[in-house]
Design a protein around this motif. Structure first.
Motif, PDB file in Angstrom:
ATOM      1  N   GLU A  63       0.743  -1.387  -0.006  1.00  0.00           N
ATOM      2  CA  GLU A  63      -0.257   0.242   0.107  1.00  0.00           C
ATOM      3  C   GLU A  63       1.077   0.796  -0.217  1.00  0.00           C
ATOM      4  OE1 GLU A  63      -3.753   0.498   0.688  1.00  0.00           O
ATOM      5  OE2 GLU A  63      -3.819  -1.545  -0.744  1.00  0.00           O
ATOM      6  N   CYS A  64       2.344   1.161  -0.295  1.00  0.00           N
ATOM      7  CA  CYS A  64       3.013   1.802  -0.284  1.00  0.00           C
ATOM      8  C   CYS A  64       3.026   3.130  -0.756  1.00  0.00           C
ATOM      9  CB  CYS A  64       4.021   1.418  -0.191  1.00  0.00           C
ATOM     10  SG  CYS A  64       5.645   3.431  -0.623  1.00  0.00           S
ATOM     11  N   TYR A  65       2.221   3.740  -0.534  1.00  0.00           N
ATOM     12  CA  TYR A  65       2.231   6.122  -1.977  1.00  0.00           C
ATOM     13  C   TYR A  65       3.291   5.504  -3.022  1.00  0.00           C
ATOM     14  CZ  TYR A  65      -1.912   7.398   0.712  1.00  0.00           C
ATOM     15  OH  TYR A  65      -3.473   8.106   1.146  1.00  0.00           O
ATOM     16  N   LEU A  66       4.827   5.362  -2.538  1.00  0.00           N
ATOM     17  CA  LEU A  66       5.518   4.936  -4.009  1.00  0.00           C
ATOM     18  C   LEU A  66       5.932   4.112  -4.432  1.00  0.00           C
ATOM     19  CD1 LEU A  66       7.105   7.530  -4.954  1.00  0.00           C
ATOM     20  CD2 LEU A  66       8.630   7.453  -4.082  1.00  0.00           C
ATOM     21  N   CYS A  67       5.612   2.585  -3.759  1.00  0.00           N
ATOM     22  CA  CYS A  67       6.604   1.447  -4.490  1.00  0.00           C
ATOM     23  C   CYS A  67       5.173   0.925  -5.182  1.00  0.00           C
ATOM     24  CB  CYS A  67       7.695   1.136  -4.023  1.00  0.00           C
ATOM     25  SG  CYS A  67       7.228   0.562  -2.848  1.00  0.00           S
ATOM     26  N   GLY A  68       4.596   1.259  -3.941  1.00  0.00           N
ATOM     27  CA  GLY A  68       3.467   0.202  -4.067  1.00  0.00           C
ATOM     28  C   GLY A  68       1.541   0.514  -4.994  1.00  0.00           C
ATOM     29  N   LEU A 159       4.364   5.405   3.089  1.00  0.00           N
ATOM     30  CA  LEU A 159       5.111   5.394   2.855  1.00  0.00           C
ATOM     31  C   LEU A 159       5.986   4.151   3.333  1.00  0.00           C
ATOM     32  CD1 LEU A 159       7.210   8.819   1.685  1.00  0.00           C
ATOM     33  CD2 LEU A 159       6.027   7.034   0.327  1.00  0.00           C
ATOM     34  N   CYS A 160       6.853   2.715   3.129  1.00  0.00           N
ATOM     35  CA  CYS A 160       7.540   1.693   3.101  1.00  0.00           C
ATOM     36  C   CYS A 160       8.685   2.413   3.649  1.00  0.00           C
ATOM     37  CB  CYS A 160       7.436   0.770   2.449  1.00  0.00           C
ATOM     38  SG  CYS A 160       8.586   1.158   0.917  1.00  0.00           S
ATOM     39  N   GLN A 161       9.795   1.606   4.447  1.00  0.00           N
ATOM     40  CA  GLN A 161      10.830   2.379   4.733  1.00  0.00           C
ATOM     41  C   GLN A 161      11.600   3.142   3.885  1.00  0.00           C
ATOM     42  OE1 GLN A 161      10.988   3.308   8.820  1.00  0.00           O
ATOM     43  NE2 GLN A 161      12.411   4.358   8.120  1.00  0.00           N
ATOM     44  N   PRO A 162      12.244   1.838   2.773  1.00  0.00           N
ATOM     45  CA  PRO A 162      13.246   2.438   1.695  1.00  0.00           C
ATOM     46  C   PRO A 162      12.383   3.750   0.937  1.00  0.00           C
ATOM     47  CG  PRO A 162      12.446   0.657   1.677  1.00  0.00           C
ATOM     48  CD  PRO A 162      11.891   0.956   2.781  1.00  0.00           C
ATOM     49  N   CYS A 163      11.234   4.070   0.890  1.00  0.00           N
ATOM     50  CA  CYS A 163      10.754   5.027  -0.046  1.00  0.00           C
ATOM     51  C   CYS A 163      10.756   6.100   0.610  1.00  0.00           C
ATOM     52  CB  CYS A 163       9.417   4.632  -0.292  1.00  0.00           C
ATOM     53  SG  CYS A 163       9.495   3.286  -1.702  1.00  0.00           S
ATOM     54  N   LEU A 164      10.131   6.264   2.208  1.00  0.00           N
ATOM     55  CA  LEU A 164      10.349   6.563   3.585  1.00  0.00           C
ATOM     56  C   LEU A 164      11.577   8.006   3.121  1.00  0.00           C
ATOM     57  CD1 LEU A 164       9.171   9.061   5.479  1.00  0.00           C
ATOM     58  CD2 LEU A 164       9.725   6.499   7.109  1.00  0.00           C
TER      59      LEU A 164
HETATM   60 ZN   LIG Z   1       7.364   2.468  -0.729  1.00  0.00          ZN
END
Ligand SMILES: [Zn+2]
Length: 231
Positions: A63-68, A159-164
């Motif tokens: 559900e990550c806003y960037l990679c999901g 955001l997931c940790q890497p994207c954050l």
């Molecule tokens: Zn992400």
């Protein structure tokens, strides 16, 4: 009848008189050199680097806003095209630079005839974007509110940790220690690689894959011009 007015005199101690006179002169000088004095004070503490760290609270990384693939983020949709965009981080509003580009199947995305322009107000930012006939050049102008402030919770929640980490890294900036200044809650994104690029006020331009980007901040207004480099 003629009125005679008596002149009044005060007795004052000499040291008090000179103290008052001296104080007056200092006040006048202070008012005159106010800006210079403020500048001196501002710079007296030296400079500091502001960096941000955050801990992701997103449980389902899909559900990550960037990679999901969250329905609440337009990044998933624009990922089909090899273009670039701008993200308003406080409300995750995603703006696409209307550049001519190809989708995942290699088809040229429809570019309308003539110039196209859009504008709007998301509640967080006021934006307008424009692109030329061939989609070789596009421009986005964003106006932030006077008291803009980065909302870290929004990012940590979605955001997931890497994207954050990636987004927060793009927010780094330098300022005078005494200066009251926060990160600009905006960034640029390459929809194809999902790389994030800074829109802080020290950043004036960069190459994002096949696009040359020029950034011009002025007060609360930021103009970003993007040019597609001919292959
Ligand atoms: Zn992400």
């Amino acid at each position: 009848m003629r009125e005679t007015r008596e002149k009044k005199y005060y007795r004052i101690r000499a040291w008090l008189f000179w103290l008052l006179a001296g104080g007056m002169i200092l006040l006048i000088l202070g008012a005159y050199f106010k800006d210079e004095l403020y500048e001196k004070w501002l710079k007296s503490g030296g400079m500091e680097d502001i960096t941000y760290e955050g801990k992701s609270r997103l449980e389902d990384t899909a559900e990550c806003y960037l990679c999901g693939n969250s329905d609440n983020s337009l990044v998933g949709y624009y990922r089909k095209f090899d273009t670039i965009g701008l993200i308003s981080l406080n409300d995750w509003y995603v703006l696409d630079f209307r550049l001519s580009c190809q989708d995942e199947n290699g088809y040229e995305r429809n570019t309308e005839d003539g110039t196209s322009s859009t504008y709007g107000n998301t509640g967080e930012i006021i934006y307008s974007s424009e692109s030329n006939f061939h989609g070789t050049m596009a421009s986005v102008e964003v106006t932030l509110p006077d008291d803009y402030e980065l909302k870290m919770e929004t990012l940590e929640e979605h955001l997931c940790q890497p994207c954050l980490d990636k987004v927060l890294e793009s927010l780094e900036f330098r300022k005078w220690k005494h200066e009251k200044k926060g990160a600009v809650p905006l960034c640029l994104v390459d929809f194809k690689t999902l790389e994030i690029y800074s829109l802080q006020d020290w950043h004036r331009g960069c190459l994002i894959r096949d696009y040359w980007v020029e950034i011009e901040p002025e007060g609360n207004e930021i103009t970003v011009d993007a040019y597609a480099i001919p292959q």
